[in-house]
Design an enzyme around this catalytic site. Sequence first.
Site, mmCIF file in Angstrom:
data_model
loop_
_atom_site.group_PDB
_atom_site.id
_atom_site.type_symbol
_atom_site.label_atom_id
_atom_site.label_comp_id
_atom_site.label_asym_id
_atom_site.label_seq_id
_atom_site.Cartn_x
_atom_site.Cartn_y
_atom_site.Cartn_z
ATOM 1 N N LYS A 33 -24.228 82.260 19.638
ATOM 2 C CA LYS A 33 -23.092 83.459 19.904
ATOM 3 C C LYS A 33 -23.793 84.686 19.372
ATOM 4 O O LYS A 33 -24.968 84.326 18.606
ATOM 5 C CB LYS A 33 -22.036 83.294 19.292
ATOM 6 C CG LYS A 33 -21.892 83.090 17.712
ATOM 7 C CD LYS A 33 -20.526 82.759 17.210
ATOM 8 C CE LYS A 33 -20.449 82.912 15.608
ATOM 9 N NZ LYS A 33 -19.334 83.043 14.928
ATOM 10 N N ARG A 129 -7.317 81.601 9.380
ATOM 11 C CA ARG A 129 -7.880 82.546 10.476
ATOM 12 C C ARG A 129 -7.133 82.092 11.919
ATOM 13 O O ARG A 129 -6.327 82.556 12.274
ATOM 14 C CB ARG A 129 -9.552 82.737 10.562
ATOM 15 C CG ARG A 129 -10.049 84.179 10.865
ATOM 16 C CD ARG A 129 -11.597 84.107 10.643
ATOM 17 N NE ARG A 129 -12.300 82.956 11.289
ATOM 18 C CZ ARG A 129 -13.487 82.931 11.347
ATOM 19 N NH1 ARG A 129 -14.238 84.070 11.167
ATOM 20 N NH2 ARG A 129 -14.245 81.934 11.851
ATOM 21 N N TYR A 250 -32.468 112.973 3.294
ATOM 22 C CA TYR A 250 -31.105 113.449 3.261
ATOM 23 C C TYR A 250 -30.516 113.216 1.813
ATOM 24 O O TYR A 250 -30.646 112.201 1.439
ATOM 25 C CB TYR A 250 -30.132 112.887 4.122
ATOM 26 C CG TYR A 250 -30.432 113.337 5.837
ATOM 27 C CD1 TYR A 250 -29.910 114.588 6.126
ATOM 28 C CD2 TYR A 250 -31.022 112.648 6.585
ATOM 29 C CE1 TYR A 250 -30.273 114.925 7.240
ATOM 30 C CE2 TYR A 250 -31.213 112.731 7.919
ATOM 31 C CZ TYR A 250 -30.823 114.118 8.376
ATOM 32 O OH TYR A 250 -31.099 114.624 9.522
ATOM 33 N N MET A 298 -31.745 108.421 10.783
ATOM 34 C CA MET A 298 -31.398 107.607 12.014
ATOM 35 C C MET A 298 -32.587 106.963 12.665
ATOM 36 O O MET A 298 -32.558 105.877 13.077
ATOM 37 C CB MET A 298 -30.774 108.865 13.037
ATOM 38 C CG MET A 298 -30.254 108.050 14.496
ATOM 39 S SD MET A 298 -29.802 109.461 15.398
ATOM 40 C CE MET A 298 -27.984 109.826 14.772
HETATM 41 N N1 PLP Z 1 -18.813 77.219 13.677
HETATM 42 C C1 PLP Z 1 -18.358 78.325 13.897
HETATM 43 C C2 PLP Z 1 -16.433 77.794 14.162
HETATM 44 C C3 PLP Z 1 -18.588 79.493 13.448
HETATM 45 O O1 PLP Z 1 -17.651 80.566 13.616
HETATM 46 C C4 PLP Z 1 -19.945 79.572 12.874
HETATM 47 C C5 PLP Z 1 -20.535 81.274 12.807
HETATM 48 O O2 PLP Z 1 -19.730 82.124 12.234
HETATM 49 C C6 PLP Z 1 -20.919 78.867 12.611
HETATM 50 C C7 PLP Z 1 -20.160 77.310 13.113
HETATM 51 C C8 PLP Z 1 -22.110 78.839 12.275
HETATM 52 O O3 PLP Z 1 -22.324 79.121 11.070
HETATM 53 P P1 PLP Z 1 -23.365 79.439 10.177
HETATM 54 O O4 PLP Z 1 -24.187 80.527 11.006
HETATM 55 O O5 PLP Z 1 -23.133 79.651 8.910
HETATM 56 O O6 PLP Z 1 -24.220 78.217 10.712
#
Ligand code: PLP
Length: 352
Positions: A33, A129, A250, A298
Site C-alpha cells: 500500500k 480502529r 532560517y 524547502m
Molecule cells: N496489516 C495491516 C492491516 C496494516 O495496516 C499494515 C500496515 O500498516 C500492515 C499489515 C503492515 O505493517 P508493517 O509495515 O508494520 O509490517
Amino acid sequence: MRPLNVQIRLGNLRHNYQILKEMHGGKLLAVVKADAYGHGAVRCAFALADLADGFAVATIDEGIRLRESGITHPIVLLEGVFEASEYEAVEQYSLWPAVGNQWQLEALLIRHWKKPVKVWLKMDSGMHRTGFFPHDYASAYAALKQSEYVDSIVKFSHFSCADEPESGMTEIQMEAFDLGTEGLEGEESLANSAAILNVPEARRDWGRAGLALYGISPFGGSDDRLKPVMRLSTRIFGERVLQPHSPIGYGATFYTSKSTRVGLIACGYADGYPRRAPSNSPVAVDGKLTRVIGRVSMDMMTIELDASQEGLGHEVELWGDTVNINTVAEAAGTIPYELMCNIKRAKFTYIE
Ligand code: PLP
C-alpha cells in the site's frame, strides 16, 4: 538535473521477503500500500512476483493499478471498501476485500456476486480502529458463512503495539482474537512485521509484511537479517567556510562554535525530508557520517564537513546503508514509514 536520487534495491527486497517468509511459515502477503511505502508498488510487486503468495493494498485504486499492470496474485484490500459501489471493482478485479464493520458486511451480503468472493473478516482485538468487537465477531462470521456469495473467510486482526514488546498489548490482543474466533473454522492472519520477527504465536496462516519487507527494523536501530531497500542520496552543490559564531539557516537556530566547513545539499522538506529533523541529524558524505546543521529549508539543507571530508560534487547519503532511516526518524520525532512515503521530486532508479 537536480541530483536527488532514490535507489531501490530489488535484490534486497527479495532477500527480505524470503527471510520473513521463512520466519513466519505459511503464506506471506507483501504489503505494498501507499505505493509500496514509497518504493513503487508495481516495480516491487513484479520483483516479488515469483516469490510472493499475495499482496496487500489499502485502496481500490492501488489494487486496480496492480491488476492492470499484470499482477495476477491474490490482492487483499486491507481496509475494505469505502463505498458499497466499490464492490463492483472488487469483483471485476478479483480483489479480496476486508470487512471490518456492519455496513461493509451488509453491502457485501446484498450484492449479487457473479462468482463467490474470499472475505477477510477483521476483528477489533484492541486497537479500536476498525473491525468487529470479539463478542460480535461470531455473528458477523455466521452471516458471511451463510451467504452463497462467500467462498471462504480469513479471520484477521491487526496489532497496535507489536513493535513495543514490553507493552503487553500484543498478548492481550491475541487472547481476545483467539477467544472471539473460538470454534470458527478457516484461515487466520495476525502478524505484521514486528510480530513476524518477534511473536512466534502470532504466526498463523498468512503474515502481512510491510516495514521489514523494505529492510527496516520495526524496533528502531537495525536488524542484521534485513537489508534496506531504499537509499536516498544527493550531492554537495555548494561549499564554504564559516567563521565561529555564525548563524546558519532560517531562524538562526544553529551557531558555529568554531571555524566550520559547510556543505549545501540538494534536498529539503519539499522533497519529503522532514523539516523537524534538528541539527545533529545524521547524513553521510562518501560513506562517512556527519550531521545536518541549521534548519532544513524547502529545497536545500546544510551539513557539516570535517577537514578530511570531500566537498563540492560529492555524494551525500540521507538514508540507506550508512545512515539508518530509524535514526533520522527518531531525530525528527517521526517513524520511518512516514519518511519513505513522503519522498518527492527525486529520480528513482531500480537496481536488480
Ligand atoms: N496489516 C495491516 C492491516 C496494516 O495496516 C499494515 C500496515 O500498516 C500492515 C499489515 C503492515 O505493517 P508493517 O509495515 O508494520 O509490517
